[in-house]
Design an enzyme around this catalytic site. Structure first.
Site, PDB file in Angstrom:
ATOM      1  N   TYR A  69      58.904  26.298  -1.475  1.00  0.00           N
ATOM      2  CA  TYR A  69      58.376  27.549  -2.013  1.00  0.00           C
ATOM      3  C   TYR A  69      57.100  27.917  -1.223  1.00  0.00           C
ATOM      4  O   TYR A  69      56.215  27.084  -1.030  1.00  0.00           O
ATOM      5  CB  TYR A  69      58.070  27.258  -3.481  1.00  0.00           C
ATOM      6  CG  TYR A  69      57.489  28.342  -4.323  1.00  0.00           C
ATOM      7  CD1 TYR A  69      58.158  29.541  -4.527  1.00  0.00           C
ATOM      8  CD2 TYR A  69      56.280  28.135  -4.999  1.00  0.00           C
ATOM      9  CE1 TYR A  69      57.628  30.504  -5.357  1.00  0.00           C
ATOM     10  CE2 TYR A  69      55.747  29.100  -5.834  1.00  0.00           C
ATOM     11  CZ  TYR A  69      56.424  30.290  -6.007  1.00  0.00           C
ATOM     12  OH  TYR A  69      55.896  31.234  -6.830  1.00  0.00           O
ATOM     13  N   ASP A  76      60.620  19.750  -6.275  1.00  0.00           N
ATOM     14  CA  ASP A  76      60.555  20.949  -7.098  1.00  0.00           C
ATOM     15  C   ASP A  76      61.983  21.218  -7.554  1.00  0.00           C
ATOM     16  O   ASP A  76      62.846  21.561  -6.746  1.00  0.00           O
ATOM     17  CB  ASP A  76      59.992  22.110  -6.264  1.00  0.00           C
ATOM     18  CG  ASP A  76      59.762  23.372  -7.084  1.00  0.00           C
ATOM     19  OD1 ASP A  76      60.529  23.614  -8.034  1.00  0.00           O
ATOM     20  OD2 ASP A  76      58.820  24.125  -6.757  1.00  0.00           O
ATOM     21  N   ARG A 113      42.672  20.785 -25.490  1.00  0.00           N
ATOM     22  CA  ARG A 113      42.977  20.821 -24.059  1.00  0.00           C
ATOM     23  C   ARG A 113      43.878  19.670 -23.632  1.00  0.00           C
ATOM     24  O   ARG A 113      44.583  19.748 -22.625  1.00  0.00           O
ATOM     25  CB  ARG A 113      41.674  20.793 -23.259  1.00  0.00           C
ATOM     26  CG  ARG A 113      41.851  21.252 -21.825  1.00  0.00           C
ATOM     27  CD  ARG A 113      40.528  21.281 -21.072  1.00  0.00           C
ATOM     28  NE  ARG A 113      39.955  19.967 -20.960  1.00  0.00           N
ATOM     29  CZ  ARG A 113      38.692  19.656 -21.267  1.00  0.00           C
ATOM     30  NH1 ARG A 113      37.863  20.570 -21.691  1.00  0.00           N
ATOM     31  NH2 ARG A 113      38.265  18.422 -21.140  1.00  0.00           N
ATOM     32  N   LYS A 142      60.714  30.329 -15.109  1.00  0.00           N
ATOM     33  CA  LYS A 142      62.018  30.810 -14.641  1.00  0.00           C
ATOM     34  C   LYS A 142      63.061  30.618 -15.745  1.00  0.00           C
ATOM     35  O   LYS A 142      62.945  31.210 -16.790  1.00  0.00           O
ATOM     36  CB  LYS A 142      62.392  30.081 -13.342  1.00  0.00           C
ATOM     37  CG  LYS A 142      61.274  30.100 -12.290  1.00  0.00           C
ATOM     38  CD  LYS A 142      61.044  31.472 -11.711  1.00  0.00           C
ATOM     39  CE  LYS A 142      59.763  31.603 -10.895  1.00  0.00           C
ATOM     40  NZ  LYS A 142      59.598  30.661  -9.813  1.00  0.00           N
TER      41      LYS A 142
HETATM   42  C1  LIG Z   1      58.347  30.436  -9.122  1.00  0.00           C
HETATM   43  C2  LIG Z   1      58.364  29.096  -8.500  1.00  0.00           C
HETATM   44  C3  LIG Z   1      57.253  28.262  -8.583  1.00  0.00           C
HETATM   45  C4  LIG Z   1      55.965  28.723  -9.217  1.00  0.00           C
HETATM   46  O1  LIG Z   1      56.104  28.948 -10.570  1.00  0.00           O
HETATM   47  P1  LIG Z   1      55.123  29.919 -11.385  1.00  0.00           P
HETATM   48  O2  LIG Z   1      55.463  29.580 -12.798  1.00  0.00           O
HETATM   49  O3  LIG Z   1      55.476  31.303 -10.975  1.00  0.00           O
HETATM   50  O4  LIG Z   1      53.735  29.554 -11.009  1.00  0.00           O
HETATM   51  C5  LIG Z   1      57.342  27.011  -8.035  1.00  0.00           C
HETATM   52  N1  LIG Z   1      58.459  26.591  -7.425  1.00  0.00           N
HETATM   53  C6  LIG Z   1      59.544  27.371  -7.322  1.00  0.00           C
HETATM   54  C7  LIG Z   1      60.751  26.849  -6.639  1.00  0.00           C
HETATM   55  C8  LIG Z   1      59.528  28.644  -7.848  1.00  0.00           C
HETATM   56  O5  LIG Z   1      60.592  29.413  -7.714  1.00  0.00           O
END
Ligand SMILES: *Cc1c(COP(=O)(O)O)cnc(C)c1O
Length: 388
Positions: free
Chosen positions: A114, A184, A61, A209
């Site tokens: 987001y 982010d 973990r 992504k």
């Molecule tokens: C998709 C996304 C997230 C969340 O990511 P997941 O892997 O889907 O949990 C966070 N921030 C942004 C800008 C995103 O586009």
């Protein structure tokens, strides 16, 4: 190869695998494992003592050789002191916030984050006694600081609407006020922007992504500077989250081609954005690489490229027309997430409370994938009249 000044292309190809992997295959294998074995009790006790330290093998973990290589690679790409891999992008956001804020603190959140980030702040954070307020990241927000402000959370560009804030100015103001800044950075990836080098303290990514890049993996990363890394690692590990072994493998694989995929996504994104801009049904383009996008000059200064994700605003239209247009598209899938190889379209309703979004048109977000560009244009050209 761990040099922070390593050429980006060389780093993406060579980091995280050494000249020979243990099995001589080019790539490190998928590493499964819970219990780790020690030769002596003393050795075990030393590992337990050091379990929050980077690269300590103690129990699955807390990480394994494959996740440590991935974390070191991403930290190097960002110019960070270290990285913690977690199970999803949203987990990276929420655990970074939980790791930085405590009850009684005030967290300043950009209006353009987001939507699930906003949801977490309004539900969990507030419930745990953290004050949350929203600011317009395109305006001076110094007046919004309170004596108990400890965290500034923002995103560049803004989610769905793509305005680009002044990253170094926000980071500098947060630091001057004694607050930790968290950005982010999912849209740009480390290929197009390295926010830690602009003064930000913590960068979070959804690796689901572009880093994974094939819509087949979910993972998140928290990348920290020197001052925030040790306490953040300890807090995040205390939550008991971890990135899945297969997702660690797929992220490392995705990184190998990240630069060329970003450049291809950028080029395709420009083509489709320019095409859409010329259509009578489209009133506005929301793409940081175009001069009329708010913050375009910040984008030029702080980013080296644009992802293939952007939005357009349509003429005001009915729900029926919107559905007819989206449903008529054959090459653009309908669904959340982005950064894969396939094109997507999604209507977004920008949720803003600091500065209301007042354009009466519909905001449509496009993820431009790697289909033939003329096929994509033909698909759009066929469907656009349904908005008239
Ligand atoms: C998709 C996304 C997230 C969340 O990511 P997941 O892997 O889907 O949990 C966070 N921030 C942004 C800008 C995103 O586009």
């Amino acid at each position: 190869m761990t040099d922070q000044n390593l050429d980006l292309s060389d780093a993406l190809v060579h980091l995280g695998r050494g000249p020979r992997t243990p099995g001589r295959a080019v790539n490190l294998p998928i590493t499964q494992g819970s219990t780790m074995l020690f030769d002596t009790l003393a050795e075990f006790e030393a590992a337990r003592e050091a379990r929050y330290q980077p690269e300590t093998l103690y129990y699955g973990r807390y990480g394994n050789p494959a996740s440590f290589e991935l974390e070191k690679t991403i930290a190097t790409l960002e110019g960070g002191a270290g990285c913690i891999s977690v199970s999803a992008g949203l987990t990276a956001v929420t655990l970074a916030l939980m790791g930085a804020a405590k009850a009684g603190d005030h967290v300043l959140v950009a209006d353009t984050v987001y939507t699930p980030t906003r949801n977490f702040c309004d539900t969990v954070l507030q419930r745990y006694g953290v004050e949350v307020s929203y600011f317009d990241p395109m305006q001076d927000f110094a007046p919004h600081f309170r004596t108990n402000t400890t965290v500034v959370m923002f995103e560049a560009p803004g989610s769905g609407t793509f305005e680009v804030p002044d990253i170094p100015a926000i980071a500098a103001l947060a630091r001057a006020q004694g607050a930790i800044s968290i950005i982010d950075g999912t849209w740009a990836t480390p290929v197009f922007c390295q926010p830690l080098k602009l003064g930000v303290d913590v960068v979070v990514h959804s690796g689901s992504k572009y880093i994974g890049g094939h819509a087949d993996s979910m993972i998140g990363f928290i990348v920290c500077n020197e001052a925030t890394y040790a306490p953040m690692r300890k807090m995040v590990l205390a939550y008991g989250d971890k990135a899945g072994s297969q997702d660690v493998f797929l992220s490392m694989r995705g990184l190998r081609t990240l630069e060329m995929r970003m450049k291809a996504a950028e080029a395709a994104g420009y083509e489709i954005a320019s095409f859409l801009q010329d259509q009578p049904q489209i009133t506005r383009l929301l793409h940081p690489g175009f001069a009329d996008c708010p913050g375009h000059d910040f984008w030029r200064r702080d980013f080296t490229g644009a992802a293939g994700l952007f939005s357009v605003v349509t003429k005001p239209c009915s729900d029926l027309q919107l559905h007819a247009f989206v449903d008529a598209l054959e090459l653009f899938g309908v669904g959340v997430s982005w950064g894969g190889y396939e094109s997507l379209v999604l209507p977004v309703a920008p949720l803003r409370t600091a500065k209301p979004w007042d354009d009466p048109g519909r905001v449509l977000r496009f993820n431009v994938g790697f289909e033939n560009i003329d096929s994509l244009k033909a698909d759009l050209a066929r469907a656009l009249p349904l908005l008239d």
